[in-house]
Design a protein around this motif. Structure first.
Motif, PDB file in Angstrom:
ATOM      1  N   VAL A  45      18.785   4.741  47.341  1.00 38.66           N
ATOM      2  CA  VAL A  45      18.083   5.650  47.025  1.00 38.66           C
ATOM      3  C   VAL A  45      16.522   5.741  46.894  1.00 38.66           C
ATOM      4  CG1 VAL A  45      18.470   5.159  44.998  1.00 38.66           C
ATOM      5  CG2 VAL A  45      18.100   7.454  44.567  1.00 38.66           C
ATOM      6  N   LEU A  46      15.131   6.652  47.487  1.00 38.68           N
ATOM      7  CA  LEU A  46      14.210   6.860  46.880  1.00 38.68           C
ATOM      8  C   LEU A  46      14.259   7.776  45.944  1.00 38.68           C
ATOM      9  CD1 LEU A  46      12.019   6.305  48.825  1.00 38.68           C
ATOM     10  CD2 LEU A  46      12.310   8.712  49.961  1.00 38.68           C
ATOM     11  N   GLU A  47      13.029   7.338  45.241  1.00 36.44           N
ATOM     12  CA  GLU A  47      12.304   8.136  44.215  1.00 36.44           C
ATOM     13  C   GLU A  47      11.977   9.008  44.317  1.00 36.44           C
ATOM     14  OE1 GLU A  47      10.778   6.608  39.682  1.00 36.44           O
ATOM     15  OE2 GLU A  47      10.447   5.198  41.458  1.00 36.44           O
ATOM     16  N   VAL A  48      11.626  10.225  43.301  1.00 36.56           N
ATOM     17  CA  VAL A  48      11.602  11.632  44.260  1.00 36.56           C
ATOM     18  C   VAL A  48       9.301  11.538  43.908  1.00 36.56           C
ATOM     19  CG1 VAL A  48      10.410  13.445  43.115  1.00 36.56           C
ATOM     20  CG2 VAL A  48      12.847  12.838  43.693  1.00 36.56           C
ATOM     21  N   SER A  49       9.370  10.555  43.377  1.00 41.00           N
ATOM     22  CA  SER A  49       7.771  10.167  43.203  1.00 41.00           C
ATOM     23  C   SER A  49       7.288   9.652  44.489  1.00 41.00           C
ATOM     24  CB  SER A  49       6.791   9.327  42.032  1.00 41.00           C
ATOM     25  OG  SER A  49       7.805   8.462  41.969  1.00 41.00           O
ATOM     26  N   ASP A  50       7.765   8.710  45.194  1.00 39.80           N
ATOM     27  CA  ASP A  50       7.798   7.875  46.888  1.00 39.80           C
ATOM     28  C   ASP A  50       7.760   8.982  47.359  1.00 39.80           C
ATOM     29  OD1 ASP A  50       7.135   5.699  45.722  1.00 39.80           O
ATOM     30  OD2 ASP A  50       9.183   5.036  45.878  1.00 39.80           O
ATOM     31  N   TYR A  51       9.021  10.390  47.422  1.00 40.24           N
ATOM     32  CA  TYR A  51       9.159  11.376  48.281  1.00 40.24           C
ATOM     33  C   TYR A  51       7.865  12.375  48.979  1.00 40.24           C
ATOM     34  CZ  TYR A  51      11.484  14.831  51.163  1.00 40.24           C
ATOM     35  OH  TYR A  51      12.326  15.465  51.541  1.00 40.24           O
ATOM     36  N   THR A  52       7.490  12.259  47.435  1.00 32.53           N
ATOM     37  CA  THR A  52       6.781  13.672  47.558  1.00 32.53           C
ATOM     38  C   THR A  52       5.235  13.073  47.703  1.00 32.53           C
ATOM     39  OG1 THR A  52       6.233  13.895  45.337  1.00 32.53           O
ATOM     40  CG2 THR A  52       7.903  14.640  45.719  1.00 32.53           C
ATOM     41  N   ILE A  62       5.881  16.727  34.634  1.00 33.57           N
ATOM     42  CA  ILE A  62       6.139  16.678  36.185  1.00 33.57           C
ATOM     43  C   ILE A  62       6.326  15.770  37.181  1.00 33.57           C
ATOM     44  CG2 ILE A  62       4.598  17.479  38.477  1.00 33.57           C
ATOM     45  CD1 ILE A  62       4.036  19.913  35.922  1.00 33.57           C
ATOM     46  N   LYS A  63       7.384  16.006  37.237  1.00 35.56           N
ATOM     47  CA  LYS A  63       8.299  14.797  38.563  1.00 35.56           C
ATOM     48  C   LYS A  63       8.541  15.686  39.717  1.00 35.56           C
ATOM     49  CE  LYS A  63      11.219  13.939  35.060  1.00 35.56           C
ATOM     50  NZ  LYS A  63      11.810  13.095  33.605  1.00 35.56           N
ATOM     51  N   THR A  64       9.894  16.799  40.060  1.00 37.58           N
ATOM     52  CA  THR A  64       9.993  18.045  40.974  1.00 37.58           C
ATOM     53  C   THR A  64       9.009  18.656  41.118  1.00 37.58           C
ATOM     54  OG1 THR A  64      11.942  18.298  39.093  1.00 37.58           O
ATOM     55  CG2 THR A  64      12.595  16.459  40.461  1.00 37.58           C
ATOM     56  N   LEU A  65       8.442  19.229  40.005  1.00 31.30           N
ATOM     57  CA  LEU A  65       7.566  20.092  40.678  1.00 31.30           C
ATOM     58  C   LEU A  65       6.560  20.127  41.711  1.00 31.30           C
ATOM     59  CD1 LEU A  65       7.662  21.662  36.880  1.00 31.30           C
ATOM     60  CD2 LEU A  65       8.785  22.904  38.165  1.00 31.30           C
ATOM     61  N   HIS A  66       7.365  20.606  43.034  1.00 27.84           N
ATOM     62  CA  HIS A  66       6.299  19.492  43.855  1.00 27.84           C
ATOM     63  C   HIS A  66       7.113  20.874  45.381  1.00 27.84           C
ATOM     64  CE1 HIS A  66       4.891  17.593  47.392  1.00 27.84           C
ATOM     65  NE2 HIS A  66       3.562  17.286  46.287  1.00 27.84           N
ATOM     66  N   PRO A  67       6.085  21.229  46.149  1.00 30.85           N
ATOM     67  CA  PRO A  67       6.707  21.873  46.960  1.00 30.85           C
ATOM     68  C   PRO A  67       7.739  21.207  47.915  1.00 30.85           C
ATOM     69  CG  PRO A  67       4.211  22.116  47.242  1.00 30.85           C
ATOM     70  CD  PRO A  67       4.534  21.044  46.036  1.00 30.85           C
ATOM     71  N   LYS A  68       7.496  20.025  48.257  1.00 29.99           N
ATOM     72  CA  LYS A  68       8.018  19.122  49.217  1.00 29.99           C
ATOM     73  C   LYS A  68      10.148  19.774  48.544  1.00 29.99           C
ATOM     74  CE  LYS A  68       7.417  15.519  51.697  1.00 29.99           C
ATOM     75  NZ  LYS A  68       6.898  14.392  52.055  1.00 29.99           N
ATOM     76  N   ILE A  69       9.931  19.361  46.820  1.00 30.32           N
ATOM     77  CA  ILE A  69      11.127  19.552  46.447  1.00 30.32           C
ATOM     78  C   ILE A  69      11.869  20.491  46.773  1.00 30.32           C
ATOM     79  CG2 ILE A  69      12.521  19.416  44.327  1.00 30.32           C
ATOM     80  CD1 ILE A  69      11.520  16.841  45.525  1.00 30.32           C
ATOM     81  N   HIS A  70      10.751  21.446  46.026  1.00 33.15           N
ATOM     82  CA  HIS A  70      11.547  23.372  46.068  1.00 33.15           C
ATOM     83  C   HIS A  70      11.568  23.901  47.003  1.00 33.15           C
ATOM     84  CE1 HIS A  70      12.394  23.646  41.829  1.00 33.15           C
ATOM     85  NE2 HIS A  70      11.403  22.526  41.576  1.00 33.15           N
ATOM     86  N   LYS A  87       8.146  23.086  58.398  1.00 36.36           N
ATOM     87  CA  LYS A  87       7.314  21.486  60.338  1.00 36.36           C
ATOM     88  C   LYS A  87       5.695  21.538  59.509  1.00 36.36           C
ATOM     89  CE  LYS A  87       8.343  20.419  64.629  1.00 36.36           C
ATOM     90  NZ  LYS A  87       8.470  21.100  65.910  1.00 36.36           N
ATOM     91  N   GLU A  88       5.318  22.833  59.290  1.00 38.28           N
ATOM     92  CA  GLU A  88       4.337  22.956  59.403  1.00 38.28           C
ATOM     93  C   GLU A  88       3.494  21.737  58.154  1.00 38.28           C
ATOM     94  OE1 GLU A  88       0.174  26.048  58.618  1.00 38.28           O
ATOM     95  OE2 GLU A  88       2.001  26.568  59.313  1.00 38.28           O
ATOM     96  N   TYR A  89       4.179  22.465  56.627  1.00 36.38           N
ATOM     97  CA  TYR A  89       4.156  21.130  56.031  1.00 36.38           C
ATOM     98  C   TYR A  89       4.562  19.700  55.560  1.00 36.38           C
ATOM     99  CZ  TYR A  89       0.823  25.506  54.567  1.00 36.38           C
ATOM    100  OH  TYR A  89      -0.335  26.239  54.986  1.00 36.38           O
ATOM    101  N   ASN A  90       5.003  19.779  56.592  1.00 35.49           N
ATOM    102  CA  ASN A  90       5.985  18.217  56.699  1.00 35.49           C
ATOM    103  C   ASN A  90       7.332  18.593  55.101  1.00 35.49           C
ATOM    104  OD1 ASN A  90       7.086  15.777  57.712  1.00 35.49           O
ATOM    105  ND2 ASN A  90       5.662  14.929  55.870  1.00 35.49           N
ATOM    106  N   ILE A  91       8.016  19.674  55.300  1.00 32.08           N
ATOM    107  CA  ILE A  91       8.930  19.992  54.413  1.00 32.08           C
ATOM    108  C   ILE A  91      10.378  19.663  55.007  1.00 32.08           C
ATOM    109  CG2 ILE A  91      10.315  21.348  52.511  1.00 32.08           C
ATOM    110  CD1 ILE A  91       6.722  22.136  52.515  1.00 32.08           C
ATOM    111  N   GLU A  92      10.867  18.902  54.615  1.00 32.23           N
ATOM    112  CA  GLU A  92      11.624  18.280  54.707  1.00 32.23           C
ATOM    113  C   GLU A  92      13.344  19.191  54.103  1.00 32.23           C
ATOM    114  OE1 GLU A  92      13.130  14.271  55.530  1.00 32.23           O
ATOM    115  OE2 GLU A  92      11.653  14.418  56.904  1.00 32.23           O
ATOM    116  N   LYS A  93      13.843  19.830  54.645  1.00 29.82           N
ATOM    117  CA  LYS A  93      15.893  20.141  53.826  1.00 29.82           C
ATOM    118  C   LYS A  93      15.960  18.823  52.870  1.00 29.82           C
ATOM    119  CE  LYS A  93      19.372  19.418  57.292  1.00 29.82           C
ATOM    120  NZ  LYS A  93      20.729  20.687  58.100  1.00 29.82           N
ATOM    121  N   ILE A  94      17.013  19.754  51.444  1.00 26.51           N
ATOM    122  CA  ILE A  94      17.453  19.229  50.804  1.00 26.51           C
ATOM    123  C   ILE A  94      18.883  20.309  50.698  1.00 26.51           C
ATOM    124  CG2 ILE A  94      17.768  18.336  48.500  1.00 26.51           C
ATOM    125  CD1 ILE A  94      14.761  18.245  47.872  1.00 26.51           C
ATOM    126  N   ASP A  95      19.871  19.003  50.875  1.00 29.06           N
ATOM    127  CA  ASP A  95      20.958  19.698  50.990  1.00 29.06           C
ATOM    128  C   ASP A  95      22.114  19.951  49.858  1.00 29.06           C
ATOM    129  OD1 ASP A  95      21.148  20.201  54.603  1.00 29.06           O
ATOM    130  OD2 ASP A  95      20.557  18.774  53.802  1.00 29.06           O
TER     131      ASP A  95
END
Length: 511
Positions: A45-52, A62-70, A87-95
């Motif tokens: 598992v990857l921690e959200v802070s490392d992912y964002t 403030i943990k998940t309130l981030h463009p990469k999450i939402h 793609k421009e902002y390197n945002i990957e889908k969360i399913d």
């Protein structure tokens, strides 16, 4: 690879759910305690802070309130503009988003510290749930631990179609609406006496009734705080809409005297029989005498155990519903051949009822809302003696019974009680004297002697006529709120007839 974000306060079942998601090729993201638990169980598992690449801030506010999450949750997968921005902002889908919320309600029950309570208002959780629910066509939103197994099964079978996702979306918005409603109601209770600018009434579905009050209406039972899950078990038959309202009236009355062997018989929301005698069999026998005609097809509530002897007695006539604190196997067997009778139990030594602090009633265009009514234990003890004659100890006990029945009966009403049993009742009348006369007439039809009984009225007597009527049948004591402009005439009438008269100062209208 698909991504799932798991961030839960209630961690029951989350490890097993996460393992199954990994088997289905989900990459897991998580936060805080959930992340720690998954790592301890050797789940990748990857921690959200490392992912964002953004740290948790302000003590975790403030943990998940981030463009990469939402962004990963909200962008439309079939929209070219959305895909290009992602793609421009390197945002990957969360399913898949699996979130349950900080235990705000539990905190309010355990603490009165406002700062602690405020800290248990979840911000990121509801935001993620709402985001995932909004984009339900592309994202599975999970907020109920009871859904874990079903969701895994559906994913394995490839049946997570739009209808399945839509059902989860509706549940998600119900979940956040329930959460926010509790917060708003709690704050209004704490700071505005329970009456805020808005009021939210929230219930959870228990079961559908066959229909509503009439066959062309749909009916469903909703509950507050799991009461029916814990205190309502069907042993025989299914409860109808009308059964439930009548059982509510019968339960309120039969449970109003603590552990006393009380039996209440109710028809169309009003008592037609009630007694407290030396045992439940004797109580039922005397309750039935009050109005055995109306008892036919009614509801019987028993504050104790329905045993075989009592069951055989009840089985002598047709009653539609029995609600007992508990039921023996032998008693249940008595009704085995009766297809129409319905039997329900709470599986307790005595009947219990929830006390809702507030009461409400639908009117066209809205609802009226109020504090719940209740006859306090001190109401009769603190009542003011207005007559020359004092009631005896036995009469005072009967007055308590009569007063509680009156408070739980449709206005206008009068209730006559003798030796622990209701012997006459007039209810739902447009005038109090009509209620008095109707009650006396029914008692005569049933062959009951009212001599020596007591009388209770849920509101004041506007004239002395009801006292005159009471004297003719031998009433010895009366309790009422008082407050009429003609109270002096009522007191004078009581003294003329040697009747004890008490004023409680508390009205109990039930409309």
């Amino acid at each position: 690879m698909k991504k799932a974000l798991l961030s839960v306060s209630d961690k029951e079942g989350i490890v097993e759910f996460a393992k199954e998601l990994v088997k289905l090729d989900f990459k897991l993201l998580s936060t805080g305690g959930t992340f720690k638990l998954l790592k301890e169980n050797h789940i990748e598992v990857l921690e959200v802070s490392d992912y964002t690449q953004s740290p948790e801030l302000f003590e975790g506010r403030i943990k998940t309130l981030h463009p990469k999450i939402h962004g990963g949750i909200l962008y439309k997968r079939d929209d070219e503009n959305h895909k290009n921005q992602a793609k421009e902002y390197n945002i990957e889908k969360i399913d898949l988003v699996c979130v349950n919320l900080y235990p705000f309600k539990k905190t309010t029950l355990m603490s009165d510290d406002l700062d602690e309570i405020i800290e248990n208002i979840d911000i990121g959780g509801p935001t993620m749930i709402r985001s995932a629910a909004k984009n339900y066509k592309d994202v599975l939103v999970v907020c109920d631990i009871l859904d874990y197994e079903r969701i895994i099964k559906t994913l394995k079978e490839g049946k997570d179609d739009e209808k399945f996702r839509l059902d989860l979306m509706i549940k998600a918005y119900e979940h956040t609406a329930n959460y926010d409603s509790y917060i708003a109601n709690y704050m209004n209770e704490r700071f505005n006496g329970g009456f805020g600018a808005s009021k939210f009434i929230v219930g959870q579905k228990v079961f559908e009734t066959k229909y509503g009050e009439n066959p062309h209406q749909k009916g469903i039972l909703y509950q507050f705080d799991d009461f029916f899950n814990h205190h309502f078990k069907a042993l025989k038959g299914e409860a109808s809409f009308n059964n439930l309202t009548d059982m509510n009236a019968a339960l309120n009355l039969a449970s109003a005297f603590d552990k006393a062997p009380a039996v209440a018989i109710v028809k169309h929301g009003n008592a037609c029989g009630f007694a407290i005698k030396e045992g439940l069999l004797q109580s039922y026998t005397h309750a039935l005498k009050c109005d055995s005609i109306s008892a036919y097809g009614g509801v019987v509530a028993i504050n104790g155990s329905l045993d075989e002897t009592l069951a055989r007695k009840i089985n002598e006539i047709y009653v539609e519903v029995i609600l007992a604190a508990n039921v023996t196997k032998e008693a249940l067997a008595v009704f085995e051949g009766k297809k129409r009778i319905k039997i329900f139990t709470q599986e307790n030594p005595y009947l219990v009822r929830p006390y809702d602090l507030y009461d409400f009633k639908h009117i066209n265009g809205g609802f009226v809302y109020q504090n719940s009514d209740e006859v306090s234990e001190k109401e009769l003890k603190n009542a003011e003696l207005k007559s020359e004659r004092k009631a005896s100890e036995g009469e005072l006990k009967d007055l308590e019974i009569a007063l509680k029945i009156a408070a739980l009966t449709k206005s206008n009403n009068v209730v006559y009680v003798k030796n622990g049993a209701m012997v006459a009742i007039g209810m739902g009348m447009t005038s109090r004297i009509d209620a008095a006369k109707a009650a006396i007439m029914k008692a005569k039809e049933m062959g009951l002697d009212l001599e020596g009984c007591v009388l209770a009225s849920e509101a004041f007597f506007p004239f002395r006529d009801s006292i005159d009527e009471a004297s003719r049948v031998g009433v010895k004591a009366i309790v009422e709120p008082g407050g009429s402009i003609r109270d002096d005439e009522v007191i004078q009438a009581a003294n003329e007839y040697g009747i004890s008269l008490y004023f409680t100062g508390v009205r109990h209208f039930l409309h």
